[in-house]
Scaffold this active site. Sequence first.
Site, short mmCIF file in Angstrom:
data_model
loop_
_atom_site.label_atom_id
_atom_site.label_comp_id
_atom_site.label_asym_id
_atom_site.label_seq_id
_atom_site.Cartn_x
_atom_site.Cartn_y
_atom_site.Cartn_z
N MET A 26 0.81 0.13 -12.43
CA MET A 26 1.08 1.21 -13.38
C MET A 26 1.75 0.63 -14.63
O MET A 26 2.40 1.35 -15.39
CB MET A 26 1.97 2.27 -12.73
N GLY A 27 1.61 -0.68 -14.81
CA GLY A 27 2.14 -1.31 -16.02
C GLY A 27 3.63 -1.56 -15.95
O GLY A 27 4.25 -1.51 -14.90
N TYR A 28 4.20 -1.86 -17.13
CA TYR A 28 5.61 -2.27 -17.24
C TYR A 28 5.84 -3.42 -16.25
O TYR A 28 6.69 -3.35 -15.35
CB TYR A 28 6.58 -1.10 -17.01
N LEU A 29 5.05 -4.45 -16.45
CA LEU A 29 4.92 -5.52 -15.46
C LEU A 29 6.19 -6.37 -15.34
O LEU A 29 6.89 -6.57 -16.32
CB LEU A 29 3.73 -6.41 -15.83
N GLY A 32 7.22 -9.41 -9.95
CA GLY A 32 6.58 -8.97 -8.71
C GLY A 32 5.07 -8.79 -8.93
O GLY A 32 4.25 -9.25 -8.13
N HIS A 33 4.71 -8.11 -10.03
CA HIS A 33 3.28 -7.94 -10.35
C HIS A 33 2.63 -9.31 -10.56
O HIS A 33 1.50 -9.56 -10.11
CB HIS A 33 3.10 -7.12 -11.63
N GLN A 144 4.47 -5.81 -0.55
CA GLN A 144 5.08 -5.32 0.69
C GLN A 144 6.24 -4.36 0.40
O GLN A 144 6.63 -3.58 1.26
CB GLN A 144 5.55 -6.53 1.53
N ASP A 146 6.19 -1.72 -1.18
CA ASP A 146 5.68 -0.37 -0.92
C ASP A 146 4.93 -0.40 0.41
O ASP A 146 3.71 -0.22 0.47
CB ASP A 146 4.78 0.08 -2.06
N GLN A 149 2.76 2.54 1.35
CA GLN A 149 1.57 2.59 0.49
C GLN A 149 0.50 1.63 1.02
O GLN A 149 -0.69 1.96 1.06
CB GLN A 149 1.96 2.21 -0.94
O1 PAF Z 1 2.12 0.68 -6.61
C1 PAF Z 1 1.72 1.15 -7.70
O2 PAF Z 1 2.04 0.67 -8.78
C2 PAF Z 1 0.80 2.36 -7.68
O3 PAF Z 1 1.11 3.21 -6.62
C3 PAF Z 1 -0.70 1.99 -7.64
C4 PAF Z 1 -1.06 1.26 -6.38
C5 PAF Z 1 -1.03 1.14 -8.86
C6 PAF Z 1 -1.55 3.26 -7.70
O4 PAF Z 1 -1.30 3.98 -8.86
#
Ligand code: PAF
Length: 290
Positions: A26-29, A32-33, A144, A146, A149
């Site tokens: 969802m951006g704002y990296l 972790g991303h 991990q 999340d 999720q």
């Molecule tokens: O974990 C996230 O950033 C969001 O839940 C995802 C997986 C990008 C779905 O919008």
Amino acid sequence: MKVVTTRAELARARAEVGSLGLVPTMGYLHEGHLSLVRAARGANDAVAVSIFVNPTQFGEGEDFERYPRDPERDLALLAAEGVDLVWTPTVDDVYPPGSATRVSVSGITDVLEGASRPGHFTGVATVVAILLNATRADRAYFGQKDAQQVLVVRRMVEDLAIPTRIVTVPTFREADGLAMSSRNVYLDETQRAGATALVEALRAACREWTAGVRDGDALRAAMTEVLARQPQARPDYVSVADPDSLAELDTVDPTRGALCSLAVRFGTTRLIDNLLLEPEPAPCGNSAGR
Ligand code: PAF
């Protein structure tokens, strides 16, 4: 690095590469991303990142409007990582006018984050199904941090026969242990200092586990005690659950281990974190073969 917006542009760019690893964001990296990007880099011909603040996974009164956004900085970070393709769709690209389908995973979504954020996982499962189908990703990478999720996405992918392999990457932490999250930016200085209580609570449970404690309430109490020392922390839930079904455990089966997880509010900011209590290896003499 190619940056595309529409589904048609994405399909054209996708056709030009071989195996593709997707990092949905969802951006704002943050780091972790980028750790997900690095994991994808090693295992695929090309790496794609989607940046989309998905409105359907935010509930009423949640932070959709104020969710932090910095697309220019995100693109610069991804270019520096050598990412091949970035998909930055609009809401209409993801949910075209007339779109009427939602993906709902039952059971594991009733508890923990699902109980606190009704509808959240339907939004997540729906958008991830769209992202995987539109990118035709061979692998998709999730943190991990999340944990629930990841379970929901794995269930969805299996049930809908989506041929993308889901890869879980360990939680990336700040030097003091706080799990990286785009929402950490909401914390003021005192809240940020107190937020290490989450990882400290999880580590307290892990110490008890290592010392031989198997009672679910005792493990939950170890976490709650640490959080109670932090006056600003308002726990939403503290859980010791089966790592697959997420059912709360009275006693942890040492051969299955458990997922310890918690959600804690600091002012209006809600943080989550988790730690797996690893199962003990089965005693050597118990295996079926010789
Ligand atoms: O974990 C996230 O950033 C969001 O839940 C995802 C997986 C990008 C779905 O919008």
